[in-house]
Design an enzyme around this catalytic site. Structure first.
Site, short mmCIF file in Angstrom:
data_model
loop_
_atom_site.label_atom_id
_atom_site.label_comp_id
_atom_site.label_asym_id
_atom_site.label_seq_id
_atom_site.Cartn_x
_atom_site.Cartn_y
_atom_site.Cartn_z
NE ARG A 1 -19.02 -8.82 -42.48
CZ ARG A 1 -20.14 -9.56 -42.39
NH1 ARG A 1 -20.70 -9.80 -41.22
NH2 ARG A 1 -20.70 -10.06 -43.48
CE1 TYR B 1 -5.94 10.92 -33.25
CE2 TYR B 1 -8.13 10.14 -33.88
CZ TYR B 1 -6.81 10.41 -34.20
OH TYR B 1 -6.37 10.15 -35.46
CG ASP C 1 -8.38 6.64 -26.58
OD1 ASP C 1 -7.33 5.98 -26.51
OD2 ASP C 1 -8.75 7.23 -27.62
CE LYS D 1 -2.42 6.76 -33.62
NZ LYS D 1 -3.47 7.44 -32.91
C1 PLP Z 1 -4.82 7.74 -33.12
C2 PLP Z 1 -5.76 7.77 -32.01
C3 PLP Z 1 -7.08 7.33 -32.17
C4 PLP Z 1 -7.62 6.85 -33.50
O1 PLP Z 1 -6.97 5.69 -33.92
P1 PLP Z 1 -6.77 5.30 -35.47
O2 PLP Z 1 -6.08 3.99 -35.38
O3 PLP Z 1 -5.96 6.38 -36.10
O4 PLP Z 1 -8.12 5.23 -36.09
C5 PLP Z 1 -7.90 7.36 -31.06
N1 PLP Z 1 -7.47 7.81 -29.87
C6 PLP Z 1 -6.21 8.25 -29.69
C7 PLP Z 1 -5.80 8.74 -28.35
C8 PLP Z 1 -5.32 8.25 -30.75
O5 PLP Z 1 -4.09 8.71 -30.56
#
Ligand code: PLP
Length: 399
Positions: free
Chosen positions: A66, A118, A190, A215
């Protein structure tokens, strides 16, 4: 002989760790070294929960999985190299990364966020963090004055997404960094939509970058992951402590998948971008489409800012068909474009933010931020663009 060849190979790969090398080279070589025991050029997946210690207080740098895992360590170093930061941290999902980040705050703290972050980030702020006394305020960060006006004595962090999801609004990152430095606030971006290939917030003075690695970084729609990169040793130490304390870490298999995906990031992004430019231009000429949101279009209100802070414009587009019925009919007719949440995979994904990713936002608020019932979001894949265009053309014809 084998031994000497191995030595030479590792020397040459280490030499390419020069920070001046190009992005594509870094994506393949930064932090990646042949496995010292076998010479395996690919990073092994270390499936273990614990590590044998030679004697009390003597180990090889790993104690419990962890806390750290060698496969995850390589990914953490690699994302740090790609974002131009000191250290990276990997989590089980983008939301696990964001949750860990927010755990650096204290009850009573105030956070300023972009108004259309998001959906999961919005939900976390509104429905979870509020229970812990953390006050999340969502403002239109495309206008820096809104950030300045929202700052209170208890403001601790400014969290922006650019381009935003799903309306593709752009926030001036140098401007945000300047305000945060002046007011001693932690600035966070982000960077999921842009990826480190297109945009490097840290180089513009931002303190911390995070990603949903689910993504574009992975890029093949086959894992979940989250990453954070920071520069300040104090912030890094706090995040490391929270990473092991909260436990939302990335598994070694996912770390390996992500490392594999990142190697082709620049090639994929160039194609995503090229296809998206053509799709956006096609959509903006179609009379059934009321509005197209894509920072690469000259008509986008912040096209010039996007051009200034991004290398290319990415593969995300949203467009308005005017009503829920029309969006529904259109989404029923697409064949190649898969109706699904998520984005950033090699395949074209299409979604309806108002009922899917952004369903937790009340309708009135959604309309205010442009997430209307007729809005469709498309994550343009890397297929032959003619096939994507044919599919969209057919679906539009039927509504
Ligand atoms: C998908 C996404 C998240 C969250 O990510 P997960 O891997 O689904 O938990 C956060 N910010 C953006 C811009 C996203 O597209």
């Amino acid at each position: 002989m084998t031994h000497r060849r191995h030595q030479r190979a590792s020397v040459s790969i280490c030499a390419t760790k020069d920070t001046h090398m190009g992005f594509s080279t870094k994506a393949i070589h930064a932090a990646i070294e042949p496995d010292p025991t076998t010479g395996s050029i690919m990073t092994p997946i270390h499936l273990t929960s614990t590590y044998v210690q030679e004697e009390l207080g003597k180990n090889k740098g790993y104690e419990y999985a962890r806390v750290s895992n060698p496969t995850r360590t390589v990914l953490e170093r690699q994302i740090a190299a790609l974002e131009g930061g000191k250290e990276g941290l990997a989590f089980g999902s983008g939301m696990a990364a964001i949750t860990t980040l927010f755990a650096t705050l204290k009850s009573g703290d105030h956070v300023i966020l972009s108004r259309n972050v998001y959906g999961g980030t919005y939900r976390l702020g509104k429905l979870v963090l509020s229970n812990f006394g953390i006050d999340c305020q969502f403002v239109d960060t495309t206008d820096l004055d809104n950030i300045r006006k929202a700052i209170k004595p208890k403001t601790a962090m400014v969290f922006v997404e650019t381009p935003t999801n799903p309306t593709m609004e752009i926030t001036d990152l140098s401007g945000v960094a300047k305000i945060c430095k002046q007011k001693k606030l932690l600035s966070v971006v982000d960077n999921t939509f842009a990826t480190p290939y297109l945009q490097n917030p840290l180089s513009l003075g931002i303190d911390l970058v995070l990603h949903s690695a689910t993504k574009y970084l992975n890029g093949h729609s086959d894992m979940l992951g989250g990453l954070i990169v920071a520069n300040d040793p104090k912030v890094i130490e706090q995040l490391r402590f929270l990473q092991k304390s909260l436990g939302g870490i990335m598994s070694p298999f996912e770390a390996w998948m992500c490392l594999r995906g990142i190697k082709t990031l620049s090639v994929r992004m160039d194609r995503h971008n090229r296809n998206a430019i053509q799709v956006a231009s096609f959509l903006s000429k179609n009379t059934k489409v009321k509005k197209v949101n894509f920072p690469g279009l000259v008509s986008h209100p912040q096209h010039r800012l996007a051009k200034k802070q991004m290398k290319e414009f990415g593969g995300m587009i949203s467009f308005d068909l005017g009503s829920l019925d029309k969006a529904k009919a259109f989404l029923k007719r697409v064949k190649l474009c898969a109706l699904a949440e998520s984005l950033g995979g090699v395949e074209t994904l299409i979604s309806h933010p108002a009922t899917m990713t952004h369903a937790s936002i009340p309708r009135e608020e959604r309309n205010r931020i442009g997430v209307t019932d007729g809005l469709v979001r498309i994550s343009v894949g890397i297929e032959d663009v003619e096939d994507i265009l044919d599919d969209l053309r057919n679906a539009l014809r039927g509504i």
